[in-house]
Motif scaffolding. Structure first.
Motif, mmCIF file in Angstrom:
data_model
loop_
_atom_site.group_PDB
_atom_site.id
_atom_site.type_symbol
_atom_site.label_atom_id
_atom_site.label_comp_id
_atom_site.label_asym_id
_atom_site.label_seq_id
_atom_site.Cartn_x
_atom_site.Cartn_y
_atom_site.Cartn_z
ATOM 1 N N THR A 50 35.858 -50.166 31.304
ATOM 2 C CA THR A 50 34.944 -51.291 31.039
ATOM 3 C C THR A 50 35.600 -52.345 30.147
ATOM 4 O O THR A 50 36.576 -52.071 29.441
ATOM 5 N N GLU A 51 34.999 -53.527 30.157
ATOM 6 C CA GLU A 51 35.570 -54.696 29.472
ATOM 7 C C GLU A 51 35.417 -54.666 27.959
ATOM 8 O O GLU A 51 36.089 -55.423 27.259
ATOM 9 N N THR A 52 34.534 -53.818 27.452
ATOM 10 C CA THR A 52 34.283 -53.900 26.006
ATOM 11 C C THR A 52 35.254 -53.043 25.184
ATOM 12 O O THR A 52 35.144 -52.976 23.959
ATOM 13 N N GLU A 53 36.204 -52.401 25.842
ATOM 14 C CA GLU A 53 37.173 -51.581 25.112
ATOM 15 C C GLU A 53 38.454 -52.371 24.839
ATOM 16 O O GLU A 53 38.925 -53.128 25.688
ATOM 17 N N SER A 54 39.023 -52.145 23.678
ATOM 18 C CA SER A 54 40.206 -52.902 23.265
ATOM 19 C C SER A 54 41.482 -52.254 23.788
ATOM 20 O O SER A 54 41.497 -51.079 24.173
ATOM 21 N N LYS A 55 42.556 -53.031 23.751
ATOM 22 C CA LYS A 55 43.869 -52.529 24.170
ATOM 23 C C LYS A 55 44.268 -51.319 23.318
ATOM 24 O O LYS A 55 44.810 -50.350 23.836
ATOM 25 N N GLU A 56 43.964 -51.368 22.040
ATOM 26 C CA GLU A 56 44.330 -50.259 21.155
ATOM 27 C C GLU A 56 43.647 -48.958 21.590
ATOM 28 O O GLU A 56 44.258 -47.892 21.627
ATOM 29 N N THR A 57 42.340 -49.061 21.893
ATOM 30 C CA THR A 57 41.603 -47.872 22.323
ATOM 31 C C THR A 57 42.197 -47.320 23.614
ATOM 32 O O THR A 57 42.400 -46.106 23.755
ATOM 33 N N ILE A 58 42.466 -48.219 24.540
ATOM 34 C CA ILE A 58 42.994 -47.778 25.839
ATOM 35 C C ILE A 58 44.402 -47.197 25.667
ATOM 36 O O ILE A 58 44.722 -46.156 26.268
ATOM 37 N N ASP A 59 45.219 -47.836 24.821
ATOM 38 C CA ASP A 59 46.574 -47.313 24.573
ATOM 39 C C ASP A 59 46.521 -45.899 24.004
ATOM 40 O O ASP A 59 47.300 -45.027 24.395
ATOM 41 N N HIS A 83 39.273 -58.613 23.542
ATOM 42 C CA HIS A 83 40.646 -59.024 23.876
ATOM 43 C C HIS A 83 41.064 -60.341 23.209
ATOM 44 O O HIS A 83 40.353 -61.326 23.312
ATOM 45 N N THR A 84 42.246 -60.310 22.600
ATOM 46 C CA THR A 84 42.849 -61.568 22.123
ATOM 47 C C THR A 84 43.734 -62.098 23.253
ATOM 48 O O THR A 84 44.063 -61.366 24.190
ATOM 49 N N GLN A 85 44.135 -63.348 23.137
ATOM 50 C CA GLN A 85 45.025 -63.928 24.153
ATOM 51 C C GLN A 85 46.314 -63.110 24.247
ATOM 52 O O GLN A 85 46.867 -62.903 25.319
ATOM 53 N N GLU A 86 46.792 -62.657 23.077
ATOM 54 C CA GLU A 86 48.022 -61.880 23.033
ATOM 55 C C GLU A 86 47.849 -60.539 23.772
ATOM 56 O O GLU A 86 48.730 -60.130 24.527
ATOM 57 N N ASP A 87 46.688 -59.886 23.551
ATOM 58 C CA ASP A 87 46.394 -58.624 24.268
ATOM 59 C C ASP A 87 46.475 -58.848 25.777
ATOM 60 O O ASP A 87 47.093 -58.069 26.502
ATOM 61 N N ILE A 88 45.799 -59.908 26.201
ATOM 62 C CA ILE A 88 45.723 -60.178 27.650
ATOM 63 C C ILE A 88 47.127 -60.401 28.206
ATOM 64 O O ILE A 88 47.489 -59.855 29.255
#
Lengths: 445, 482
Positions: B426-435, A6-11
């Motif tokens: 889980t915490e190790t997945e990125s926003k892109e993956t989840i989106d 996570h980047t700050q922007e993502d969060i």
């Protein structure tokens, strides 16, 4: 170091979508008074620092002694190809194959493992694995208790003390009656065993080779056990089955064992592999996962977890066992190990172990004061009597670079001078001769 | 794919032993020897490598696919821990060495790892001590229940019952039953919490323990947890914490502070060790002060000279539950993981796991029915009841996800939610993956309305289609036969 992307922007965007202003708000259901009173841990370190620290700790272990210690857990060779296969992340970062369409690799591998275990043990069905040889014996005993509706278990004290101790622990709140049969001249005493065998007996548990290394043919015992309607359970050392009569050939109902010797590193006691095979009429009493073959909607062969109505996620308190995660990756190691060796390699490996142990017996028996016990044939492990305490001898041999065996006095009363010596295919003639020389020197000093 | 046994060719071999270097001994008498060869396959090394490499490619895994399997915490497994576990000083160490006279000194490195991991876990959970021996989560549960039984027995009390909520993992009632207890199941109320009135009704001094998961299997933190624990303690029952969902609480709350007496942790969930296709895991068990004496033998102790030793003489111990000291290789990886993340990294793991789950929940709640309208912790639970009205069940959604390259969420669990879909990103997945996952989930919700047949046909792009599970169970074929 953390592994979060996570980047700050993502969060910021995610919080906005959720409709809260900070992450802490997501934890608002935990009342203030119930928050962690302490979380006093060191700060994180880099991969380099942690690796160096643990490399240092690994070097404090004496893992480089020339080992003649077995006692149920053996220093066998592991081919490099095995590691290359099990280190594939498609195997080790997957989980229990609940969804067969995206888990055929695992399911087929387990089906192959089950087949290999059936072949080795000479029995009809195998499960997908249990934790270790000890929990496997316990599960087998419970199967017998359920199957027969009886609660008396007769076990041979030639079975590892560790396994017997585990059986007592697991059944301490259940009404199970145990009878332990003494070992006479290194072998299970038929006379004692038959004395206790009756129509209340659920099972008789025997180990082959037994803890002292003695090889036996239990066919006569099994026949007698069956006359009383009880089940016969064998705890076996799988490498020995390249040579020894299988539990199936002796007509045992259930075979269990520790699969560590099939390509699994000693790793200070785990992870290991409990295996279990049984006659087919016992399959619905078996614990744990079982994989079966079936077809897909096009009629193509595929594999699934099956007979799940035995298991905890369906039956809950009525399940045959509480086991969920087992030792799948270790089971994969076992089937790959056996496949790399092939059917002649398995025989050859057993043969090498036997031959080297016989050679060691010859060499050691020439040392003054050392008596090699020969009342029973052995496979790759045997007992010697020393002229003084074995634990003291073992201690002195360490300085000479040897873990020379397991002092039997640790597990058996009155056996302080006895040493259990295991010789695997990894030991060379030269190492065996050096063991004898060093032992002679220590005994003379 | 063909089975390895179907590729057998006599004469091939994948491994060679060195030539014999000792004189040939007399063979073992025939009555001790097997009369028939096995049908293990003989192949070349390449045959075996290619067979299993190709099989591996038929699996979804964390390293290849998003794997939001609820309750299983399929987070990324850092690679450096694999290398550490393979150090010869660890992997080659015989477990009996420290049991030899003076042998403790032969295993100081490994004993230190066990001791330090125990200290870390005690601090993380707020417990007094841990046993590292249990070999999996369910094995930890059984150990924990046996510790509870030993505690009551020591107090001269024979209790009969263990209480579990109907949302519990199947292992909880199964563990209690095989340890010798009868199980009482408490229903979940309309608010998503265990029904307190029912709980009170069944709680009496014949109850040995109450087993709870926290956050529970609905992904919800029960704010009444302390009250539940206090009530149990008032009748002398102990509180058991199923640690499957500990990932949500790291640094935020500790089972010990919440009033739990016995805790198991799944190192393969919370502490990043690989799940191995269904194990090996590790299920260390932590206890409060009152239960330390009952822990299995041996215990790893630190002596005044800063060396480590095994302690066997503990007369109140329940005894041996494992052959040795636990799944050491797994414990070692978890220790390396904890050292690497440290305090801040572990807290961050919990925070971002909860952030990811809440994000999934909020993005999907217009498209699927939430099991309970509540803020979630590390996982969110939906019901596909709305889709099921059009014939699209949770299992169909799962199969369509597979076609799109996603491992499905846990389906049909917890049992109290109809058509359950339990998502743990889980915490190790990125926003892109989840989106991208959310997009497919929304696509399925749309198809369920417009073209349900399309979803029910899935998977179409996998090596096999849906399998006949009834046939598998009715005509069991559990091994290849020559």
């Amino acid at each position: 170091m953390s592994y979060t992307p996570h980047t700050q922007e993502d969060i910021k965007q995610m919080l906005q979508a959720i409709g809260v202003s900070n992450i802490e708000e997501l934890f608002k259901d935990i009342p203030k008074g119930l928050r962690a009173k302490s979380f006093n841990l060191p700060h994180g370190k880099s991969e380099i620092e942690v690796t160096n620290h643990l490399k240092g700790l690994s070097e404090k272990n004496a893992a480089n002694l020339i080992s003649f210690v077995g006692a149920g857990f053996y220093d066998h060779f592991i081919p490099a190809a095995l590691d290359a296969i099990v280190n594939r992340p498609e195997f080790y970062t997957a989980y229990t194959p609940y969804q067969p369409e995206c888990s055929q690799g695992w399911l087929q591998s387990i089906y192959e493992y089950q087949t290999a275990i059936c072949e080795l043990t000479g029995l009809d069905v195998s499960n997908a694995s249990l934790y270790d040889g000890g929990t496997a014996v316990y599960e087998a005993a419970m199967m017998a208790i359920r199957f027969t509706g009886r609660n008396k278990i007769i076990m041979d004290s030639g079975m590892s003390l560790i396994y017997r101790a585990m059986l007592y622990t697991y059944t301490s709140n259940l009404s199970v009656e145990f009878v332990e049969i003494p070992v006479v001249h290194g072998q299970s005493s038929r006379e004692e065993l038959f004395k206790h065998l009756d129509d209340k007996t659920a099972a008789v548990i025997l180990q082959n080779p037994n803890f002292f290394g003695a090889v036996d043919d239990h066919s006569d015992v099994v026949e007698r056990v069956h006359k009383y309607g009880a089940l016969a359970i064998s705890s076996v050392y799988p490498v020995s089955l390249g040579m020894l009569k299988s539990p199936g050939e002796m007509n045992f109902d259930i075979a269990t064992g520790e699969g560590q010797s099939l390509g699994i590193p000693l790793s200070f006691g785990g992870p290991y592999l409990g295996f279990m095979a049984a006659k087919k009429e016992l399959v619905r009493q078996m614990p744990g996962r079982i994989v079966g073959e079936t077809v897909d909607s096009d009629g193509k062969r595929g594999f699934v977890l099956t007979l799940q109505t035995r298991e905890q996620h369906i039956r809950r308190e009525k399940a045959t066992s509480n086991i969920c995660s087992n030792e799948a990756l270790c089971a994969l190691r076992a089937v790959v190990f056996l496949s790399l060796l092939g059917r002649s390699g398995i025989k050859e490996m057993a043969e090498r172990n036997y031959q080297k142990a016989e050679f060691a017996k010859e060499v050691l028996s020439k040392i003054k004061g050392v008596e090699v016990k020969r009342s029973s044939p052995t496979f790759n492990e045997f007992t010697v009597m020393l002229p003084r305490r074995a634990d003291d001898v073992v201690y002195r041999m360490i300085d000479r670079g040897f873990a020379c065996g397991f002092p039997l006095g640790r597990f058996y009363k009155g056996m302080d001078n006895y040493l259990l010596i295991a010789v695997t295919e990894k030991r060379t003639k030269e190492e065996i001769c050096r063991l004898a020389d060093s032992l002679e020197a220590v005994l003379c000093s | 794919m063909q089975l390895i046994f179907e590729k057998h060719k006599q004469g091939r071999r994948g491994f060679c032993f060195p030539g014999p270097d000792v004189p040939l001994a007399k063979p073992l008498a025939a009555k001790y020897c097997r009369s028939k060869d096995t049908h293990i396959a003989s192949l070349s090394e390449l045959d075996v490598v290619r067979h299993y490499t190709n099989l591996s490619r038929l699996n979804f895994s964390v390293d290849t696919n998003f794997y939001p399997l609820g309750s299983c915490t399929m987070k990324y497994n850092p690679k450096f821990t694999e290398r550490i576990a393979a150090f010869e000083g660890f992997s080659n160490l015989h477990p009996l060495l420290p049991q030899l006279a003076g042998g403790g000194m032969l295993a100081q490195g490994s004993l230190e790892v066990l001791y330090e991991t125990e200290k870390f876990l005690s601090e993380i959970t707020g417990m007094s001590a841990f046993t590292m021996q249990p070999l999996a989560g369910a094995h930890g549960e059984l150990t924990g229940v046996m510790l509870i039984a030993a505690y009551h027995k020591n107090n001269g009390s024979r209790r009969k019952y263990v209480i579990v909520p109907d949302s519990s993992h199947g292992t909880n009632p199964a563990s209690a039953a095989i340890a010798g207890y009868q199980v009482i199941v408490i229903p979940t109320g309309k608010d998503g919490y265990m029904d307190l009135e029912q709980y009170k009704k069944h709680l009496n001094n014949d109850v040995a323990a109450v087993m709870l998961t926290c956050p529970d299997t609905l992904g919800i933190f029960n704010p009444h947890i302390k009250e539940i624990a206090d009530m149990a303690h008032q009748v002398g029952a102990l509180m058991y914490y199923d640690g499957a969902n500990l990932n949500a609480l790291l640094g935020k709350a500790r089972p010990g502070d919440l009033g739990f007496d016995v805790v198991h942790i799944n190192l393969h969930k919370t502490f990043g060790t690989p799940h191995g296709g269904g194990g090996p895991g590790a299920g260390p068990v932590g206890v409060s002060e009152a239960l330390v004496d009952f822990l299995p033998i041996p215990r790893v102790v630190r002596r005044s000279d800063a060396t480590y030793a095994l302690e066997y003489h503990r007369h109140k111990s329940i005894g041996y539950i494992a052959p040795f000291y636990g799944n050491f290789g797994v414990i070692l990886k978890a220790y390396a993981y904890m050292l690497c993340l440290g305090k801040d990294g572990l807290i961050e793991a919990a925070e971002l796991a909860v952030l990811n789950a809440n994000y999934c929940q909020v993005m999907l709640k217009d498209h699927y029915d939430l099991a309970f309208e509540k803020n979630c912790m590390h996982e969110c639970v939906f019901s596909a009841a709305r889709q099921a009205k059009n014939g699209v069940h949770a299992i169909d959604i799962a199969k369509y996800l597979i076609d799109k390259g996603y491992h499905p969420p846990t389906v049909y669990f917890p049992l109290i939610v109809k058509e359950a879909l339990m998502i743990e990103p889980t915490e190790t997945e990125s926003k892109e993956t989840i989106d991208a996952f959310i997009e497919v989930m929304i696509e399925i919700a749309g198809l369920a309305k417009d073209d349900p047949i399309r979803v029910k046909q899935a998977p179409l792009h996998m090596p096999i289609k849906r399998l006949d599970e009834t046939k598998a169970a009715r005509e069991p074929n559990l091994r290849w036969k020559p």
